[in-house]
Design a protein around this motif. Structure first.
Motif, mmCIF file in Angstrom:
data_model
loop_
_atom_site.group_PDB
_atom_site.id
_atom_site.type_symbol
_atom_site.label_atom_id
_atom_site.label_comp_id
_atom_site.label_asym_id
_atom_site.label_seq_id
_atom_site.Cartn_x
_atom_site.Cartn_y
_atom_site.Cartn_z
ATOM 1 N N LYS A 74 58.996 16.920 -36.169
ATOM 2 C CA LYS A 74 59.137 15.495 -36.457
ATOM 3 C C LYS A 74 58.640 15.214 -37.872
ATOM 4 N N THR A 75 59.009 14.065 -38.384
ATOM 5 C CA THR A 75 58.553 13.667 -39.723
ATOM 6 C C THR A 75 57.788 12.360 -39.632
ATOM 7 N N THR A 76 56.974 12.111 -40.653
ATOM 8 C CA THR A 76 56.198 10.874 -40.707
ATOM 9 C C THR A 76 56.926 9.843 -41.556
ATOM 10 N N ALA A 77 58.197 9.654 -41.244
ATOM 11 C CA ALA A 77 58.981 8.648 -41.957
ATOM 12 C C ALA A 77 58.417 7.258 -41.649
ATOM 13 N N PRO A 78 58.537 6.302 -42.574
ATOM 14 C CA PRO A 78 58.026 4.943 -42.337
ATOM 15 C C PRO A 78 58.543 4.378 -41.014
ATOM 16 N N SER A 80 58.041 5.542 -38.063
ATOM 17 C CA SER A 80 58.235 6.550 -37.019
ATOM 18 C C SER A 80 57.040 6.613 -36.079
ATOM 19 N N GLN A 81 57.290 7.105 -34.878
ATOM 20 C CA GLN A 81 56.220 7.271 -33.901
ATOM 21 C C GLN A 81 55.203 8.290 -34.387
ATOM 22 N N ALA A 82 55.700 9.334 -35.075
ATOM 23 C CA ALA A 82 54.802 10.369 -35.588
ATOM 24 C C ALA A 82 53.828 9.792 -36.607
ATOM 25 N N LEU A 83 54.284 8.864 -37.429
ATOM 26 C CA LEU A 83 53.406 8.235 -38.420
ATOM 27 C C LEU A 83 52.350 7.376 -37.729
ATOM 28 N N LYS A 84 52.752 6.644 -36.711
ATOM 29 C CA LYS A 84 51.804 5.811 -35.966
ATOM 30 C C LYS A 84 50.742 6.682 -35.287
ATOM 31 N N HIS A 115 53.552 19.856 -34.509
ATOM 32 C CA HIS A 115 54.858 20.134 -35.102
ATOM 33 C C HIS A 115 55.414 18.911 -35.821
ATOM 34 N N VAL A 116 54.571 18.372 -36.684
ATOM 35 C CA VAL A 116 54.961 17.244 -37.534
ATOM 36 C C VAL A 116 54.885 17.708 -38.979
ATOM 37 N N VAL A 117 55.942 17.456 -39.742
ATOM 38 C CA VAL A 117 55.963 17.870 -41.141
ATOM 39 C C VAL A 117 54.866 17.138 -41.900
#
Length: 265
Positions: A74-78, A80-84, A115-117
């Motif tokens: 996953k990516t931490t795009a603005p 995104s759940q990964a960023l949160k 597994h987050v970029v």
């Protein structure tokens, strides 16, 4: 050298780099030559094919999207759940730690395991700073009503050298009894009485998570007077957590000393 070979090797390098490092450098061609040579050998490609790869930004970006999708990362795009989740993780850790370096490394380990970029170091460092600021706010706001002028004055006295003691009250309270002598028992009782005189035993820090209370008290125990003084407003929650915990620990020490003295008698 044929463009398709260059693209094939560049894509393979990104695939291996993300799995190994948790991110892909902007300059893919800067990957150590030894690693490129070994990968090229496995693919039966010439390692020199990587030179010039990524000169067109969209090539590297498009390939990275393919790699991320293929590996299931996953990516931490603005937005995104990964960023949160990363933001919440950093805030939770900042409630327990204050070192930017430690928080950065914890975030790096978390991203790898999840597994987050990993975002760029500048972005991640900024997020660490925001988490530390957020942790300070979450500490100060719930304790604001406790930090009256009188309480602040009592906490300030902890950092002033007491002529009779020859040290600050903070240093005095940090020194535990080593044996159950009459002198040690008296000193322990004096500490307990002093803490009760400033109502340390009545301080309610239940608004803070247990981890944050332990962290603040530990900071007070390990910091110099000068280091605490430099924290200005931020020192008050730290000292408040320390005296609240000290009131509990001091009572335990007095009881333990009396038990030891009774056994010896």
């Amino acid at each position: 050298m044929h463009a398709s070979i260059q693209l094939e090797l560049g894509l393979a390098v990104q695939l291996g780099t993300l799995s190994w490092l948790g991110f892909v450098p902007d300059d893919v061609a800067s990957v150590p030559p030894t690693a490129v040579a070994r990968l090229a050998e496995q693919l039966r490609l010439h390692p020199g094919a990587l030179q010039g790869y990524g000169r067109r930004d969209h090539t590297r970006t498009d390939h990275l999207k393919l790699v991320v999708k293929y590996l299931g990362w996953k990516t931490t795009a603005p937005g995104s759940q990964a960023l949160k989740e990363l933001t919440q993780f950093l805030l939770d850790r900042a409630m327990e730690h204050d070192s930017p370096t430690l928080l950065f490394n914890l975030a790096r380990e978390y991203l790898m395991s999840a597994h987050v970029v990993r975002p760029g170091p500048t972005v991640l460092a900024k997020m660490v700073g925001e988490a530390r600021t957020g942790a300070t706010a979450l500490t100060t706001e719930p304790l604001g009503h406790l930090l009256t002028e009188e309480v602040r004055a009592d906490l300030e006295r902890l950092l002033i050298v007491d002529v009779g003691l020859g040290m600050t009250r903070l240093e005095w309270l940090r020194q535990g009894a080593r044996e159950a002598t009459a002198s040690a028992v008296k000193t322990s009782i004096d500490k307990l009485l002093w803490l009760r005189a400033i109502d340390a035993h009545t301080v309610d820090l239940s608004a803070l998570p247990n981890e944050r209370r332990r962290f603040l008290a530990t900071v007070a125990r390990r910091s110099t007077n000068q280091a605490l003084d430099r924290r200005e407003e931020r020192k008050y929650p730290i000292l408040l957590a320390f005296v609240a915990q000290a009131a509990i620990d001091q009572l335990d020490e007095v009881v333990a000393l009396f038990d030891q003295a009774r056994v010896r008698a």
